[in-house]
Design an enzyme around this catalytic site. Structure first.
Site, PDB file in Angstrom:
ATOM      1  N   ASN A 100       0.823  -1.203   0.000  1.00  0.00           N
ATOM      2  CA  ASN A 100       0.000   0.000   0.000  1.00  0.00           C
ATOM      3  C   ASN A 100       0.856   1.252   0.000  1.00  0.00           C
ATOM      4  OD1 ASN A 100      -2.043  -1.817   0.188  1.00  0.00           O
ATOM      5  ND2 ASN A 100      -2.412  -1.508   2.370  1.00  0.00           N
ATOM      6  N   HIS A 117       5.929  -0.529  -2.478  1.00  0.00           N
ATOM      7  CA  HIS A 117       5.463   0.207  -3.663  1.00  0.00           C
ATOM      8  C   HIS A 117       5.534   1.720  -3.473  1.00  0.00           C
ATOM      9  CE1 HIS A 117       3.019  -3.507  -5.276  1.00  0.00           C
ATOM     10  NE2 HIS A 117       4.326  -3.694  -5.275  1.00  0.00           N
ATOM     11  N   CYS A 128      16.236  14.337 -10.688  1.00  0.00           N
ATOM     12  CA  CYS A 128      17.296  14.392  -9.663  1.00  0.00           C
ATOM     13  C   CYS A 128      16.917  13.677  -8.368  1.00  0.00           C
ATOM     14  CB  CYS A 128      17.691  15.844  -9.377  1.00  0.00           C
ATOM     15  SG  CYS A 128      16.476  16.754  -8.390  1.00  0.00           S
ATOM     16  N   THR A 186      -4.449  -9.004   0.331  1.00  0.00           N
ATOM     17  CA  THR A 186      -3.871  -8.801  -1.003  1.00  0.00           C
ATOM     18  C   THR A 186      -4.377  -9.882  -1.946  1.00  0.00           C
ATOM     19  OG1 THR A 186      -1.855  -8.772  -2.344  1.00  0.00           O
ATOM     20  CG2 THR A 186      -1.720  -9.955  -0.245  1.00  0.00           C
ATOM     21  N   ASN A 211      -8.082 -13.106   4.327  1.00  0.00           N
ATOM     22  CA  ASN A 211      -8.756 -12.486   3.185  1.00  0.00           C
ATOM     23  C   ASN A 211     -10.146 -13.105   3.083  1.00  0.00           C
ATOM     24  OD1 ASN A 211      -9.538 -11.590   0.549  1.00  0.00           O
ATOM     25  ND2 ASN A 211      -7.386 -11.428  -0.049  1.00  0.00           N
TER      26      ASN A 211
HETATM   27  N1  APR Z   1      -9.869  -7.639   4.882  1.00  0.00           N
HETATM   28  C1  APR Z   1      -8.983  -8.409   4.222  1.00  0.00           C
HETATM   29  N2  APR Z   1      -8.933  -8.491   2.879  1.00  0.00           N
HETATM   30  C2  APR Z   1      -9.810  -7.762   2.181  1.00  0.00           C
HETATM   31  C3  APR Z   1     -10.765  -6.922   2.793  1.00  0.00           C
HETATM   32  C4  APR Z   1     -10.783  -6.875   4.223  1.00  0.00           C
HETATM   33  N3  APR Z   1     -11.640  -6.115   4.885  1.00  0.00           N
HETATM   34  N4  APR Z   1     -11.490  -6.316   1.825  1.00  0.00           N
HETATM   35  C5  APR Z   1     -11.001  -6.754   0.639  1.00  0.00           C
HETATM   36  N5  APR Z   1      -9.984  -7.623   0.853  1.00  0.00           N
HETATM   37  C6  APR Z   1      -9.156  -8.314  -0.141  1.00  0.00           C
HETATM   38  C7  APR Z   1      -9.812  -8.611  -1.456  1.00  0.00           C
HETATM   39  O1  APR Z   1     -10.512  -9.849  -1.385  1.00  0.00           O
HETATM   40  C8  APR Z   1      -8.601  -8.694  -2.392  1.00  0.00           C
HETATM   41  O2  APR Z   1      -8.102 -10.018  -2.449  1.00  0.00           O
HETATM   42  O3  APR Z   1      -8.081  -7.458  -0.439  1.00  0.00           O
HETATM   43  C9  APR Z   1      -7.570  -7.790  -1.727  1.00  0.00           C
HETATM   44  C10 APR Z   1      -7.263  -6.494  -2.468  1.00  0.00           C
HETATM   45  O4  APR Z   1      -6.653  -6.815  -3.681  1.00  0.00           O
HETATM   46  P1  APR Z   1      -6.147  -5.710  -4.714  1.00  0.00           P
HETATM   47  O5  APR Z   1      -7.188  -4.671  -4.868  1.00  0.00           O
HETATM   48  O6  APR Z   1      -5.684  -6.411  -5.924  1.00  0.00           O
HETATM   49  O7  APR Z   1      -4.935  -5.017  -3.939  1.00  0.00           O
HETATM   50  P2  APR Z   1      -3.411  -5.476  -3.804  1.00  0.00           P
HETATM   51  O8  APR Z   1      -3.284  -6.946  -3.747  1.00  0.00           O
HETATM   52  O9  APR Z   1      -2.858  -4.675  -2.690  1.00  0.00           O
HETATM   53  O10 APR Z   1      -2.795  -4.946  -5.160  1.00  0.00           O
HETATM   54  C11 APR Z   1      -1.431  -5.103  -5.361  1.00  0.00           C
HETATM   55  O11 APR Z   1      -1.483  -3.888  -7.410  1.00  0.00           O
HETATM   56  O12 APR Z   1      -2.374  -2.175  -8.597  1.00  0.00           O
HETATM   57  C12 APR Z   1      -1.282  -2.580  -7.918  1.00  0.00           C
HETATM   58  O13 APR Z   1       0.414  -1.299  -6.943  1.00  0.00           O
HETATM   59  C13 APR Z   1      -0.933  -1.683  -6.746  1.00  0.00           C
HETATM   60  O14 APR Z   1      -0.057  -2.290  -4.593  1.00  0.00           O
HETATM   61  C14 APR Z   1      -1.066  -2.594  -5.550  1.00  0.00           C
HETATM   62  C15 APR Z   1      -0.870  -3.963  -6.150  1.00  0.00           C
HETATM   63 ZN    ZN Z   2      14.878  17.642  -9.749  1.00  0.00          ZN
END
Ligand code: APR
Ligand code: ZN
Length: 244
Positions: A100, A117, A128, A186, A211
């Protein structure tokens, strides 16, 4: 909610590593990227988080990032973030790796934090590397560097950009060395973060996924807690208080 096997592991663990994603901030009111209410449901948006967009359409790029910063205004860490601060204190060696960029783990107060990230609350010069924190940013539709005049970018990893090698190494080492690895909120699809639990597993760690939905990691985890992170982690703190 937690197995006896996990509790025994946690009772004796020295080294614990946690990886978080957008789901941990969902309870703070920040939309996730993927999923039905996700920010990325519009394919066009994914093209915006790129260096090409910054070069070719800086107004649109910065409009998007200013909007994302606006979404973060008045947003606070939730019980999941605060529980991780408590959990850090129970272990000699604890690393929190996050994908995040919302700054909420830092606001909550975790000490050993790897922001893999980057962090959207800072700007970085594309030429720079001069850093400007949000409090010092001038009101500009497109920010330019005070030092060298080049265009600034938010200090986050854009699609197609490499991760900071030092932070990636730190994350990989923490994953390889831990006894218990938690993957929380995630979707486990974005590399190289998605490989971290496998590094941990290959080195003998017990893998726990928190999750409410299943992910590619689910069938490879040793334990799956399919409820929201704030609820699971609040319960975990109460248990650690008893067993540690
Ligand atoms: N508690 C736990 N998990 C949850 C909750 C909750 N309350 N609500 C949603 N989720 C889960 C969803 O089921 C999903 O699997 O969180 C996950 C979010 O997934 P993404 O939106 O894909 O986020 P993330 O995995 O952090 O994305 C990774 O992708 O776009 C890029 O750079 C960005 O850091 C990001 C990376
Ligand atoms: Zn600069």
């Amino acid at each position: 909610m937690f197995s006896q096997k996990l509790l025994i592991r946690l009772k004796n663990a020295f080294n614990v590593t946690v990886l978080t994603g957008a789901g941990i901030s969902a309870d703070s009111g920040i939309p996730t990227f993927r999923g039905p209410d996700g920010l990325w449901k519009d394919q066009e948006v994914e093209k915006l988080a790129t260096l090409e967009a910054l070069e070719n359409e800086p107004e649109v790029f910065w409009e998007f990032y200013n909007w994302r910063r606006q979404l973060l205004k008045d947003i606070k860490p939730n019980f999941a973030h605060f529980s991780l601060v408590d959990i850090e204190n129970y272990f000699e060696d604890f690393t929190l790796i996050t994908q995040n960029v919302d700054n909420l783990h830092a606001i909550a107060g975790n000490k050993n934090l790897v922001e893999l990230h980057g962090n959207i609350t800072r700007n970085r010069c594309t030429s720079c590397d001069h850093i400007v924190p949000m409090e010092q940013m001038a009101e500009q539709a497109i920010p330019y560097c005070d030092k060298c005049g080049a265009i600034m970018k938010p200090d986050v990893v854009l699609f197609g950009e490499p991760l900071n090698p030092k932070l990636l190494r730190q994350a990989q080492t923490a994953s390889a060395e831990c006894e218990v690895f938690f993957s929380i909120g995630t979707s486990s699809v974005v590399e190289p973060a998605a490989s971290l639990p496998y590094i941990a597993k290959a080195n003998g760690a017990y893998i726990v996924e928190i999750n409410p939905e299943s992910t590619p990691l689910t069938e490879n985890a040793d334990e799956v807690i399919n409820i929201p992170a704030a609820k699971a982690l609040t319960a975990l703190v109460l248990i650690l208080d008893r067993i540690r």
